[in-house]
Design a protein around this motif. Sequence first.
Motif, PDB file in Angstrom:
ATOM      1  N   UNK A  36      -3.618 -12.103  11.157  1.00 51.50           N
ATOM      2  CA  UNK A  36      -3.385 -13.274  10.345  1.00 51.50           C
ATOM      3  C   UNK A  36      -4.294 -14.321  10.611  1.00 51.50           C
ATOM      4  N   UNK A  42      10.394 -10.529  11.670  1.00 48.43           N
ATOM      5  CA  UNK A  42      10.845  -9.865  10.335  1.00 48.43           C
ATOM      6  C   UNK A  42      12.186  -8.975  10.844  1.00 48.43           C
ATOM      7  N   UNK A  58       7.248  -1.334   4.702  1.00 46.98           N
ATOM      8  CA  UNK A  58       8.271  -2.286   5.517  1.00 46.98           C
ATOM      9  C   UNK A  58       9.552  -1.793   5.974  1.00 46.98           C
ATOM     10  N   UNK A  61       5.134 -11.805  14.918  1.00 49.25           N
ATOM     11  CA  UNK A  61       5.384 -11.571  13.389  1.00 49.25           C
ATOM     12  C   UNK A  61       6.386 -10.323  13.038  1.00 49.25           C
ATOM     13  N   UNK A 108      -8.164 -10.888   2.188  1.00 50.94           N
ATOM     14  CA  UNK A 108      -8.295  -9.691   2.698  1.00 50.94           C
ATOM     15  C   UNK A 108      -7.036  -8.842   2.590  1.00 50.94           C
ATOM     16  N   UNK A 147      -5.775  -6.016   3.473  1.00 53.73           N
ATOM     17  CA  UNK A 147      -5.298  -5.351   4.564  1.00 53.73           C
ATOM     18  C   UNK A 147      -4.194  -6.518   5.122  1.00 53.73           C
ATOM     19  N   UNK A 148      -4.385  -7.627   4.983  1.00 51.84           N
ATOM     20  CA  UNK A 148      -3.458  -8.735   5.827  1.00 51.84           C
ATOM     21  C   UNK A 148      -1.916  -8.380   5.084  1.00 51.84           C
ATOM     22  N   UNK A 172      -1.182  -5.567   3.961  1.00 51.69           N
ATOM     23  CA  UNK A 172      -0.547  -4.153   4.412  1.00 51.69           C
ATOM     24  C   UNK A 172       0.087  -4.376   5.791  1.00 51.69           C
ATOM     25  N   UNK A 173      -0.739  -5.156   6.518  1.00 46.94           N
ATOM     26  CA  UNK A 173      -0.291  -5.129   8.050  1.00 46.94           C
ATOM     27  C   UNK A 173       0.830  -6.107   8.004  1.00 46.94           C
ATOM     28  N   UNK A 174       1.200  -7.239   6.900  1.00 50.84           N
ATOM     29  CA  UNK A 174       2.426  -7.713   6.968  1.00 50.84           C
ATOM     30  C   UNK A 174       3.461  -6.902   6.652  1.00 50.84           C
ATOM     31  N   UNK A 175       3.239  -5.789   5.468  1.00 50.80           N
ATOM     32  CA  UNK A 175       4.332  -4.838   5.057  1.00 50.80           C
ATOM     33  C   UNK A 175       4.566  -3.903   6.221  1.00 50.80           C
ATOM     34  N   UNK A 176       3.610  -3.482   6.758  1.00 48.59           N
ATOM     35  CA  UNK A 176       3.602  -2.591   8.099  1.00 48.59           C
ATOM     36  C   UNK A 176       4.612  -3.177   9.237  1.00 48.59           C
ATOM     37  N   UNK A 177       4.507  -4.511   9.243  1.00 46.00           N
ATOM     38  CA  UNK A 177       5.333  -5.092  10.087  1.00 46.00           C
ATOM     39  C   UNK A 177       6.626  -5.500   9.964  1.00 46.00           C
ATOM     40  N   UNK A 178       7.211  -4.926   8.750  1.00 46.64           N
ATOM     41  CA  UNK A 178       8.518  -5.031   8.326  1.00 46.64           C
ATOM     42  C   UNK A 178       8.618  -6.287   7.210  1.00 46.64           C
ATOM     43  N   UNK A 179       7.588  -6.752   6.625  1.00 43.13           N
ATOM     44  CA  UNK A 179       7.545  -8.086   5.865  1.00 43.13           C
ATOM     45  C   UNK A 179       7.823  -7.524   4.453  1.00 43.13           C
ATOM     46  N   UNK A 180       8.839  -7.987   3.682  1.00 40.98           N
ATOM     47  CA  UNK A 180       8.730  -7.547   2.232  1.00 40.98           C
ATOM     48  C   UNK A 180       7.857  -8.400   1.342  1.00 40.98           C
ATOM     49  N   UNK A 181       7.540  -7.952   0.383  1.00 43.79           N
ATOM     50  CA  UNK A 181       6.254  -8.313  -0.333  1.00 43.79           C
ATOM     51  C   UNK A 181       6.549  -9.715  -0.787  1.00 43.79           C
ATOM     52  N   UNK A 193       1.117   3.120   2.670  1.00 45.32           N
ATOM     53  CA  UNK A 193       0.129   2.369   1.651  1.00 45.32           C
ATOM     54  C   UNK A 193      -0.114   3.377   0.544  1.00 45.32           C
ATOM     55  N   UNK A 197       1.991 -15.368   3.916  1.00 50.67           N
ATOM     56  CA  UNK A 197       0.409 -14.950   4.219  1.00 50.67           C
ATOM     57  C   UNK A 197      -0.304 -15.538   3.416  1.00 50.67           C
ATOM     58  N   UNK A 203      -4.906  -1.676  12.295  1.00 48.36           N
ATOM     59  CA  UNK A 203      -5.832  -1.605  11.434  1.00 48.36           C
ATOM     60  C   UNK A 203      -7.376  -1.441  11.747  1.00 48.36           C
TER      61      UNK A 203
END
Lengths: 381, 315
Positions: free
Chosen positions: A107, A122, A93, A118, B209, B211-212, B214-223, A72, B230, A101
């Motif tokens: 979500x 992906x 990603x 989720x 928020x 951080x949601x 960021x959490x999505x990106x962290x789990x492998x989701x592209x922007x 990040x 989201x 976190x």
Amino acid sequence: MAAERAKAEPSTQIWNDPNAVPYIRIENVTKKFGDFVAVNNVSANIYRGELFALLGGSGCGKTTLLRMLAGFEQPTSGKIYIDGVDMADIPPYERPTNMMFQSYALFPHMTVEQNVAFGLKQDRMPVDQIKSRVDAILDMVQMRQFAHRKPHQLSGGQRQRVALARSLVKEPKLLLLDEPLGALDKKLREATQFEIMNIQDRLGITFIVVTHDQEEAMTLSTRIGVMNSGQIVQVGTPKEIYEYPNTKFVADFIGSVNLFEGHIIEDEPGHVLIDSAEAGTPIYIDHGISSAPGAKVWVAIRPEKMELSKANEGIGRNCAPGIVKGIAYMGNMSVYLIKLDSGKEVKVTMSNQRRAAEHAIDWDDKVYVSWHANSPVALLS
Amino acid sequence: MASDNPQQTSLPLGGQIHRLLTALGIKQRTAVILVPYLWLTIFFVVPCIIILKISFAQTVIAQPPYTPMFGPDSVPHDQLFDNFKRLFGDLLYIKAYGNSLQLAAISTVFCLLIGYPMAYGIARCSPSTRSLLLLAIILPFWTSFLIRVYAWMGILGKEGVLNDTLLALGIIDAPLQILYTPIAMYVGIVYTYLPFMILPLYANLEKMDMSLLEAAADLGCRPLKAFCVITIPLSLPGIIAGALLVFIPAVGEYVIPELLGGPNSLMIGKVVYDEFAQNRDWPMASAVAVAILLLLVIPIMLFQYFQNKSQEAPK
């Protein structure tokens, strides 16, 4: 309060093996926000299967370091390698890391099940496989019966377990936990601590935990990196950090400690003799520290390594007279606040071995504070 | 009996009101709510009932120009719904309704397409930049709405700013007919109602928020995907609020189609005006107005439903 750990540590202290290849390499990483240096030239090696804690007060840069590992934030300079791969150009990603976190970041519009699934979705995993993986991990954190609830219908502890499940379900190479137990009450914290250790044992995932809670770091981790103003000041096992702090900061930050300023009179390989006006007694330590005679030192002695007695043992060193100024009864032990004749106040803890001891030490009693020659640690900074 | 007590007269105003309310048996909380409701009853509900009443009447040459509800001159029972029958039987009215709904729907979509990126952009700025940009969104309200529509006539006209610029640049040889076409009408409505889309969207996106994501990106989701799965679902209440705030007034819009849309733009707002002012057919005008009201009550109820739902489920 370092709980004695029964678990097999990865090949017994892999970090002491010179041939071991680190799994995560942090090399001279610096992060600046404008003029503010959040992380200052940090280097660390973390090995496969470790549970590494980054411990420090707020604003010490530990969360920034964690966010750089997750992708990040980009380091201003320096490199991060995970399993030998340079992470510089790899977006979050595509990193083999997952993060739990501090705010959980669940979500809100998805159910527990959808939240956990989720990450797997992906990766375009087949639906039936996702289902079985999600069910298995929800079973592990005992949240299966809440699978169809939305996050706002859960308690803090339940949300925390969902967040943990969501970060674990992809079985990442590196799991990052940001203050994972911060929002939990004491009972739940302890249960979860052991749960995390358990999971780590079973899945063999490498963990990095950020925390400001020394007790949490002590219980959970194989090694601790203590951070202060952007730097890692000491890395070691919980025991090393507690028993052999290398600076005043670490000694003071981990647990409670009495510090005496003094200077070295004798420094031989077998012992050190330190004169300290603050202690009001010469301090004798039964191991050398190799420094110049006359050098200024600080002597750190843990409260539980000190003893109180009403009689003067009369050995002329490691024994300081004082007056009892306060007693805090804590059940299993008592904390005594002693004002030494030098004017310095020290804390001494004594376990309450007997109920209503005969020669109980009371307020305003004249007492002698003493310690064993291997208890003090001499610190040069 | 109250005058027996000499202290009564020295009571402050608040105390006197309190005594009065207690005497009438009204709780203070009720009294606070009562004031706006009384206002709305007198100036909204009563006029609406009057219009509803007129919509059942027939036009006569008299003062006022419609038959009374009761009495010997009143409309026979079997003719009460004549105006509404005419309304739904005459293609002119149906077309006008269709045009208005189409205009409002397309304008709402354009407002959303333009407003969403703007609201998103503003919500992601630093707080100081944010308030500056929000001020810029609200700033046009400080000039008269009519003047702003006239300004568009100056821009879009045959010898307007737009045509002059395009001619000077050599992109076109002859001036384009933009003013008095549907395009001008859409431009005017989208321009006017854009802030009503941006403000509720901004209020929603600003609270999100981060951080949601960021959490999505962290789990492998592209922007881009994270935005779709989201951000958009979470901003749905804002989208609905904005869409209704644009759609509802746009259906009844009269001024913009009249000034920018030219003589061929048949909108329901214009029909009401024509029936009322040109034809002096108050009952028919009232019937058209009642029909618009009913047409809009459904979206308003939907709006309230979604608002309640979003309040029930806080994050």
